[in-house]
Motif scaffolding. Structure first.
Motif, PDB file in Angstrom:
ATOM      1  N   HIS A  92      48.635  33.792  35.791  1.00 22.83           N
ATOM      2  CA  HIS A  92      48.522  34.879  36.789  1.00 22.83           C
ATOM      3  C   HIS A  92      47.969  34.376  38.202  1.00 22.83           C
ATOM      4  O   HIS A  92      47.290  33.467  38.051  1.00 22.83           O
ATOM      5  CB  HIS A  92      47.526  36.062  36.703  1.00 22.83           C
ATOM      6  N   PRO A  93      49.015  34.496  39.384  1.00 23.77           N
ATOM      7  CA  PRO A  93      48.414  33.688  40.812  1.00 23.77           C
ATOM      8  C   PRO A  93      46.970  34.046  41.087  1.00 23.77           C
ATOM      9  O   PRO A  93      46.534  33.233  41.935  1.00 23.77           O
ATOM     10  CB  PRO A  93      49.470  34.269  41.550  1.00 23.77           C
ATOM     11  N   LEU A  94      46.326  35.013  40.818  1.00 28.36           N
ATOM     12  CA  LEU A  94      44.951  35.454  41.115  1.00 28.36           C
ATOM     13  C   LEU A  94      43.844  34.338  40.345  1.00 28.36           C
ATOM     14  O   LEU A  94      42.895  33.920  40.943  1.00 28.36           O
ATOM     15  CB  LEU A  94      44.434  36.480  40.514  1.00 28.36           C
ATOM     16  N   PRO A 101      39.084  36.366  38.765  1.00 28.88           N
ATOM     17  CA  PRO A 101      38.157  37.616  39.538  1.00 28.88           C
ATOM     18  C   PRO A 101      38.115  38.880  38.995  1.00 28.88           C
ATOM     19  O   PRO A 101      37.357  39.795  39.331  1.00 28.88           O
ATOM     20  CB  PRO A 101      38.753  37.420  41.044  1.00 28.88           C
ATOM     21  N   TRP A 102      39.089  39.067  38.047  1.00 31.58           N
ATOM     22  CA  TRP A 102      38.976  40.544  37.659  1.00 31.58           C
ATOM     23  C   TRP A 102      38.284  40.661  36.306  1.00 31.58           C
ATOM     24  O   TRP A 102      38.065  41.779  35.529  1.00 31.58           O
ATOM     25  CB  TRP A 102      40.552  40.923  37.418  1.00 31.58           C
ATOM     26  N   LYS A 103      37.750  39.698  35.977  1.00 33.40           N
ATOM     27  CA  LYS A 103      37.082  39.543  34.422  1.00 33.40           C
ATOM     28  C   LYS A 103      35.616  39.263  35.023  1.00 33.40           C
ATOM     29  O   LYS A 103      35.146  38.876  35.960  1.00 33.40           O
ATOM     30  CB  LYS A 103      37.539  38.342  33.607  1.00 33.40           C
ATOM     31  N   GLY A 121      33.833  40.694  24.488  1.00 33.31           N
ATOM     32  CA  GLY A 121      35.000  40.456  23.625  1.00 33.31           C
ATOM     33  C   GLY A 121      35.598  39.511  24.257  1.00 33.31           C
ATOM     34  O   GLY A 121      35.202  38.821  25.316  1.00 33.31           O
ATOM     35  N   PHE A 122      36.802  39.047  23.758  1.00 31.38           N
ATOM     36  CA  PHE A 122      37.732  37.943  24.407  1.00 31.38           C
ATOM     37  C   PHE A 122      38.277  38.270  25.756  1.00 31.38           C
ATOM     38  O   PHE A 122      38.078  37.303  26.652  1.00 31.38           O
ATOM     39  CB  PHE A 122      38.888  37.905  23.535  1.00 31.38           C
ATOM     40  N   TYR A 123      38.564  39.641  26.124  1.00 28.18           N
ATOM     41  CA  TYR A 123      39.459  39.856  27.239  1.00 28.18           C
ATOM     42  C   TYR A 123      38.227  40.031  28.454  1.00 28.18           C
ATOM     43  O   TYR A 123      38.608  39.649  29.648  1.00 28.18           O
ATOM     44  CB  TYR A 123      40.245  41.165  27.186  1.00 28.18           C
ATOM     45  N   ALA A 124      37.058  40.551  28.317  1.00 28.62           N
ATOM     46  CA  ALA A 124      35.995  40.627  29.468  1.00 28.62           C
ATOM     47  C   ALA A 124      36.403  41.189  30.709  1.00 28.62           C
ATOM     48  O   ALA A 124      36.096  40.604  31.713  1.00 28.62           O
ATOM     49  CB  ALA A 124      35.581  39.117  29.550  1.00 28.62           C
ATOM     50  N   ASN A 125      37.399  42.132  30.673  1.00 25.97           N
ATOM     51  CA  ASN A 125      38.026  42.752  32.052  1.00 25.97           C
ATOM     52  C   ASN A 125      36.701  43.502  32.444  1.00 25.97           C
ATOM     53  O   ASN A 125      36.276  44.268  31.615  1.00 25.97           O
ATOM     54  CB  ASN A 125      39.243  43.744  31.588  1.00 25.97           C
ATOM     55  N   VAL A 126      36.423  43.635  33.614  1.00 25.44           N
ATOM     56  CA  VAL A 126      35.538  44.545  34.306  1.00 25.44           C
ATOM     57  C   VAL A 126      36.077  45.819  33.897  1.00 25.44           C
ATOM     58  O   VAL A 126      37.187  46.330  34.660  1.00 25.44           O
ATOM     59  CB  VAL A 126      35.388  44.231  35.934  1.00 25.44           C
ATOM     60  N   TYR A 160      40.889  44.666  41.500  1.00 21.41           N
ATOM     61  CA  TYR A 160      42.045  43.751  41.465  1.00 21.41           C
ATOM     62  C   TYR A 160      43.126  44.338  40.413  1.00 21.41           C
ATOM     63  O   TYR A 160      44.200  43.930  40.342  1.00 21.41           O
ATOM     64  CB  TYR A 160      41.751  42.468  40.901  1.00 21.41           C
ATOM     65  N   GLY A 161      42.838  45.689  40.083  1.00 16.62           N
ATOM     66  CA  GLY A 161      43.793  46.347  39.258  1.00 16.62           C
ATOM     67  C   GLY A 161      45.363  46.392  39.652  1.00 16.62           C
ATOM     68  O   GLY A 161      46.297  46.203  39.170  1.00 16.62           O
ATOM     69  N   GLU A 162      45.469  46.538  41.238  1.00 14.40           N
ATOM     70  CA  GLU A 162      46.832  46.546  41.660  1.00 14.40           C
ATOM     71  C   GLU A 162      47.558  45.342  41.311  1.00 14.40           C
ATOM     72  O   GLU A 162      48.815  45.419  41.114  1.00 14.40           O
ATOM     73  CB  GLU A 162      46.660  46.349  43.050  1.00 14.40           C
ATOM     74  N   TRP A 163      46.828  44.277  40.974  1.00 13.20           N
ATOM     75  CA  TRP A 163      47.877  43.081  40.719  1.00 13.20           C
ATOM     76  C   TRP A 163      47.693  42.880  39.058  1.00 13.20           C
ATOM     77  O   TRP A 163      48.565  41.978  38.892  1.00 13.20           O
ATOM     78  CB  TRP A 163      47.060  41.832  41.421  1.00 13.20           C
ATOM     79  N   VAL A 164      46.673  43.283  38.199  1.00 20.47           N
ATOM     80  CA  VAL A 164      46.518  42.792  37.015  1.00 20.47           C
ATOM     81  C   VAL A 164      46.612  43.854  35.959  1.00 20.47           C
ATOM     82  O   VAL A 164      46.657  43.500  34.672  1.00 20.47           O
ATOM     83  CB  VAL A 164      45.227  42.004  36.665  1.00 20.47           C
TER      84      VAL A 164
END
Length: 317
Positions: A203-205, A230-232, A264-269, A300-304
């Motif tokens: 992903h470009p981010l 940045p989204w994690k 967890g593996f994903y660690a998304n905020v 950053y949800g708009e992008w991810v």
């Protein structure tokens, strides 16, 4: 009258580099470096590191950058997690100077056409630097806004040409207990390991950072090269990388191995999923007095968000 006490980790106002000053200094160093290169007869390489950890004016800040106020340099470099040097927030700035970073190379392994040991200079040389002003949120509930200098990880992936069997990218940090005092303790199972799904890595981010505030990364912030996603949560952005592996199976990260019920593996905020020991609904921006609501995907949800369409983000946390 209320007097707000100065905490030990907080940078003093006079230590903060104003943005116009650091930009003017970067322009001066760029021009000086160009004179030196010309005098020496060497070509000026776009995107290559220049002497003494200085960078030519990078592209950016670009469409992904936030316009929020940057966290003062003293806080960014003086208050962080880098358990290889200890568990206190001040340990990295106090002890990281002992870590040798020259020479440095990155070993590429696994399912890719280009593998082997790559000196850092050769690893970064083909890439143009960009400034990315990103939020970084720690799972403990504090956050910062940092002007990183780096380049998209996807550019590296294309260059290394992973095979169709590569579904994940695994990253490994330097293991050097002699100079990284935290590794002498069983805080984690060393060396530190982290991973991304291939589409997250591409992903470009997602960037590999080699600097912040226009200067080379300080050792306490992950010198000489680190991941920034940045989204994690911040623990996903592994520091001082020495190995990249393209693998077919999902890697087991260090925090997953240490505390699988908490990390967890994903660690998304995700403010809707509480850490077992605290809520993630609010956060404290370093330098601010109160707390603010936590944004899903760190804003950053708009992008991810599309990367996780159809997934149960409470199960896949």
């Amino acid at each position: 009258m209320f007097i707000r006490p100065q905490r030990p980790w907080q940078g003093r106002e006079q230590d903060v580099t104003p943005e116009p000053v650091y930009r003017q200094r970067r322009r001066f160093m760029r021009d000086a470096a160009g004179v030196l290169l010309t005098a020496s007869g060497l070509p000026a390489l776009a995107g290559a590191a220049i002497p003494e950890g200085r960078f030519d004016d990078p592209e950016g800040p670009g469409r992904f950058s936030t316009d929020e106020d940057r966290t003062p340099y003293g806080d960014v470099t003086g208050y962080n997690n880098f358990f290889e040097f200890g568990s206190s927030k001040s340990d990295p700035s106090e002890y990281a100077e002992s870590m040798p970073i020259d020479p440095w190379s990155i070993r590429v392994e696994g399912e890719a056409e280009e593998t082997g040991d790559i000196p850092l200079e050769d690893f970064i040389r083909p890439h143009a630097f960009e400034e990315r002003i990103y939020r970084l949120r720690c799972v403990e509930g504090w956050s910062m806004v940092i002007p990183w200098i780096g380049f998209p990880l996807t550019d590296v992936i294309r260059r290394l040409r992973p095979t169709s069997r590569a579904k994940y990218v695994e990253f490994i940090t330097l293991h050097d207990p002699e100079n990284m005092r935290g590794q002498r303790r069983d805080i984690l199972d060393w060396p530190y390991v982290e991973g991304l799904r291939m589409d997250e890595a591409s992903h470009p981010l997602t960037i590999l950072a080699v600097g912040l505030y226009g200067e080379a990364l300080p050792k306490q912030n992950g010198a000489p090269i680190r991941l920034v996603v940045p989204w994690k949560y911040g623990f996903k952005s592994i520091k001082s990388i020495v190995k990249i592996r393209f693998v077919e199976e999902q890697p087991t990260s260090s925090w997953m191995r240490s505390a699988p019920d908490e990390y967890g593996f994903y660690a998304n905020v995700n403010p809707e999923v509480s850490h077992p020991r605290w809520s993630q609904r609010r956060e404290r921006r370093i330098g601010e007095f109160g707390k603010r609501p936590t944004e899903k995907f760190n804003g950053y949800g708009e992008w991810v968000a599309g990367l996780y369409r159809g997934m149960d983000l409470e199960k896949h946390f």
